[in-house]
Scaffold this motif. Structure first.
Motif, PDB file in Angstrom:
ATOM      1  N   ARG A 301       0.834  -1.194   0.121  1.00 46.82           N
ATOM      2  CA  ARG A 301       0.054   0.035  -0.120  1.00 46.82           C
ATOM      3  C   ARG A 301       0.772   1.433  -0.040  1.00 46.82           C
ATOM      4  N   ARG A 302       2.057   1.069   0.754  1.00 40.72           N
ATOM      5  CA  ARG A 302       2.788   2.457   0.826  1.00 40.72           C
ATOM      6  C   ARG A 302       3.704   2.601  -0.302  1.00 40.72           C
ATOM      7  N   THR A 303       3.839   1.366  -0.963  1.00 45.12           N
ATOM      8  CA  THR A 303       4.650   1.431  -2.301  1.00 45.12           C
ATOM      9  C   THR A 303       3.637   1.999  -3.410  1.00 45.12           C
ATOM     10  N   THR A 304       2.579   1.637  -3.522  1.00 44.69           N
ATOM     11  CA  THR A 304       1.639   2.256  -4.516  1.00 44.69           C
ATOM     12  C   THR A 304       1.193   3.739  -4.283  1.00 44.69           C
ATOM     13  N   SER A 305       1.105   4.016  -3.151  1.00 46.24           N
ATOM     14  CA  SER A 305       0.897   5.464  -2.568  1.00 46.24           C
ATOM     15  C   SER A 305       2.043   6.217  -3.023  1.00 46.24           C
ATOM     16  N   TYR A 306       3.194   5.540  -2.900  1.00 44.08           N
ATOM     17  CA  TYR A 306       4.474   6.827  -3.256  1.00 44.08           C
ATOM     18  C   TYR A 306       4.457   6.760  -4.664  1.00 44.08           C
ATOM     19  N   TRP A 307       4.509   5.757  -5.459  1.00 49.28           N
ATOM     20  CA  TRP A 307       4.299   5.989  -6.863  1.00 49.28           C
ATOM     21  C   TRP A 307       3.082   6.777  -7.573  1.00 49.28           C
ATOM     22  N   ALA A 308       1.878   6.522  -6.654  1.00 52.78           N
ATOM     23  CA  ALA A 308       0.790   7.511  -7.187  1.00 52.78           C
ATOM     24  C   ALA A 308       1.223   9.000  -7.177  1.00 52.78           C
ATOM     25  N   HIS A 309       1.763   9.380  -5.737  1.00 54.84           N
ATOM     26  CA  HIS A 309       2.199  10.730  -5.555  1.00 54.84           C
ATOM     27  C   HIS A 309       3.155  11.148  -6.631  1.00 54.84           C
ATOM     28  N   GLU A 310       4.235  10.425  -6.877  1.00 57.22           N
ATOM     29  CA  GLU A 310       5.280  10.716  -7.879  1.00 57.22           C
ATOM     30  C   GLU A 310       4.634  10.976  -9.258  1.00 57.22           C
ATOM     31  N   VAL A 311       3.740  10.094  -9.637  1.00 59.56           N
ATOM     32  CA  VAL A 311       3.033  10.292 -10.916  1.00 59.56           C
ATOM     33  C   VAL A 311       2.315  11.661 -11.158  1.00 59.56           C
ATOM     34  N   ARG A 312       1.610  11.787 -10.017  1.00 55.24           N
ATOM     35  CA  ARG A 312       0.799  12.959 -10.046  1.00 55.24           C
ATOM     36  C   ARG A 312       1.625  14.352  -9.963  1.00 55.24           C
ATOM     37  N   LEU A 313       2.973  14.237  -9.249  1.00 53.52           N
ATOM     38  CA  LEU A 313       3.872  15.445  -9.274  1.00 53.52           C
ATOM     39  C   LEU A 313       4.319  15.633 -10.553  1.00 53.52           C
ATOM     40  N   MET A 314       4.577  14.566 -11.287  1.00 53.76           N
ATOM     41  CA  MET A 314       5.380  14.767 -12.620  1.00 53.76           C
ATOM     42  C   MET A 314       4.364  15.056 -13.646  1.00 53.76           C
ATOM     43  N   GLN A 315       3.152  14.821 -13.409  1.00 52.01           N
ATOM     44  CA  GLN A 315       2.101  15.517 -14.286  1.00 52.01           C
ATOM     45  C   GLN A 315       1.937  16.694 -13.996  1.00 52.01           C
ATOM     46  N   ASP A 316       1.900  17.320 -12.868  1.00 47.50           N
ATOM     47  CA  ASP A 316       1.686  18.893 -12.394  1.00 47.50           C
ATOM     48  C   ASP A 316       2.774  19.659 -13.008  1.00 47.50           C
ATOM     49  N   VAL A 317       3.843  18.858 -12.971  1.00 44.37           N
ATOM     50  CA  VAL A 317       5.400  19.545 -13.374  1.00 44.37           C
ATOM     51  C   VAL A 317       5.106  19.649 -15.024  1.00 44.37           C
ATOM     52  N   MET A 318       4.705  18.841 -15.732  1.00 43.11           N
ATOM     53  CA  MET A 318       4.752  18.816 -17.080  1.00 43.11           C
ATOM     54  C   MET A 318       3.518  19.689 -17.586  1.00 43.11           C
ATOM     55  N   GLU A 319       2.533  19.988 -16.867  1.00 35.57           N
ATOM     56  CA  GLU A 319       1.214  20.737 -17.371  1.00 35.57           C
ATOM     57  C   GLU A 319       1.761  22.326 -17.042  1.00 35.57           C
ATOM     58  N   GLU A 320       2.940  22.513 -16.356  1.00 37.12           N
ATOM     59  CA  GLU A 320       3.459  24.095 -16.352  1.00 37.12           C
ATOM     60  C   GLU A 320       3.686  24.499 -17.811  1.00 37.12           C
ATOM     61  N   ARG A 321       3.342  25.862 -17.919  1.00 38.46           N
ATOM     62  CA  ARG A 321       3.501  26.467 -19.379  1.00 38.46           C
ATOM     63  C   ARG A 321       5.025  26.261 -19.608  1.00 38.46           C
ATOM     64  N   GLU A 322       5.832  26.751 -18.716  1.00 37.40           N
ATOM     65  CA  GLU A 322       7.454  27.025 -19.052  1.00 37.40           C
ATOM     66  C   GLU A 322       8.084  25.648 -19.468  1.00 37.40           C
TER      67      GLU A 322
END
Length: 360
Positions: A301-322
């Motif tokens: 559960r902790r591993t799945t939660s960690y990677w889900a958090h990383e994916v969301r963080l990466m998506q947020d970064v990739m959606e930035e205009r710069e």
């Protein structure tokens, strides 16, 4: 005979274009040798540091021996500012005025009894004051007798230097708790020993063949050749230079900067095998950890939660205009998509073929 500067300049102009390129190529090959043989420059091993300290200490003693007047035998002709043919009484009366309390030393009295002949004074300039004053069996009628008496003092610095070379190139002396010595150190024992023996032989030859009668023609003090003191200076300089050169070679070879001993094919295979075994052990350990994490509900559960958090963080970064503008600029101007696609296809085919071959 001095070589005229014009001759030296002509030789430099002729040989420099030939020798300089070879010198640069040699320096480049020595500098790049560690990289070409897969070896890295390393710090000086602790055992080699002891050898370097010993060689530097012996060199310092040899240089101090000729640079400090307290360690240099006295030349009474220079002290008294007297020519070689000066009468004995005049010489030692002048010398007594320079002594503390006007009293001659026991060595002065011994020399006074020997200086009755010009032959003894010439031998004094060849062998020095202690040999002429202290030898109990030497006579000016047999000049070689002074050579036999002078041999122990003549060979003493050579023997001390030879012992220092033997210790500094000994695997036992240069070994430490962490290693068993350095083969790059012991390789210099034979050349250094031969060089020390050759210096000792040349020294004895120069002293024994010196024509001391040349000083009999000198009528002024500056015309005298003070062979004993000159030879003593050059002897110490050459021995110190040999020790410093050996220390430099030990430093180069022990740190893998030059004069490398490349590992044999068997040693290379053994090194690669050890590296592969270490990598396999790490992969096995990683597999065990991953297997344990997959079987434990909480860890999963902790591993799945960690990677889900990383994916969301990466998506947020990739959606930035710069970031989007930077990616588009790289794709349009800097990256050849066709070449990347071609390389990816070739890599995928290689992987599939390797898997198919391994299954077959």
């Amino acid at each position: 005979m001095a070589i005229p500067w014009g001759t030296v300049k002509s030789l430099l102009i002729f040989f420099a274009p030939i020798l300089l390129p070879k010198l640069f190529r040699w320096y480049s090959s020595v500098k790049n040798a560690p990289k070409m043989q897969g070896m890295q420059i390393r710090p000086v091993p602790s055992g080699v540091r002891r050898a370097l300290f010993l060689l530097f200490a012996v060199s310092a003693v040899l240089l101090l021996r000729i640079s400090l007047p307290i360690f240099s035998p006295e030349n009474i002709f220079q002290v008294a500012d007297a020519r070689l043919q000066i009468p004995v009484d005049v010489l030692f009366n002048r010398l007594s005025k320079l002594r503390p309390n006007g009293t001659l030393t026991p060595q002065d009295h011994a020399l006074r009894t020997k200086f009755v002949s010009l032959e003894s004074r010439l031998l004094y300039l060849q062998f020095g004051p202690s040999v002429l004053a202290d030898c109990p069996f030497c006579t000016s009628d047999d000049p070689k007798s002074y050579l036999w008496y002078a041999l122990p003092d003549l060979l003493a610095p050579h023997l001390v230097n030879l012992i220092a070379i033997a210790l500094s190139t000994s695997q036992l002396f240069t070994s430490s708790k962490s290693d068993k010595g350095d083969a790059n150190v012991t390789r210099w024992r034979t050349p250094a020993t031969l060089a020390a023996i050759i210096l000792a032989g040349l020294d004895i030859y120069m002293v024994s063949t010196y024509n001391y009668q040349l000083n009999s023609r000198a009528t002024r003090l500056p015309d005298l050749d003070f062979f004993f003191w000159t030879a003593r200076t050059y002897r110490s300089l050459l021995l110190a230079g040999l020790d410093l050169l050996l220390a430099f070679l030990l430093w180069l070879s022990s740190t893998n900067r030059a004069f490398l001993n490349p590992p044999s094919p068997a040693e290379r295979v053994e090194s690669v095998t050890r590296t592969l075994m270490a990598a396999k052990s790490k992969l096995n350990a990683a597999g065990v950890v991953k297997n344990a994490a997959s079987r434990d509900d909480e860890l999963l559960r902790r591993t799945t939660s960690y990677w889900a958090h990383e994916v969301r963080l990466m998506q947020d970064v990739m959606e930035e205009r710069e970031v989007i503008e930077g990616v588009n600029d790289a794709l349009q101007n800097r990256i050849d998509i066709q070449n990347i696609t071609r390389d990816a296809e070739a890599y995928a085919k290689g992987v599939v073929q390797g898997v198919t071959y391994s299954k077959a």
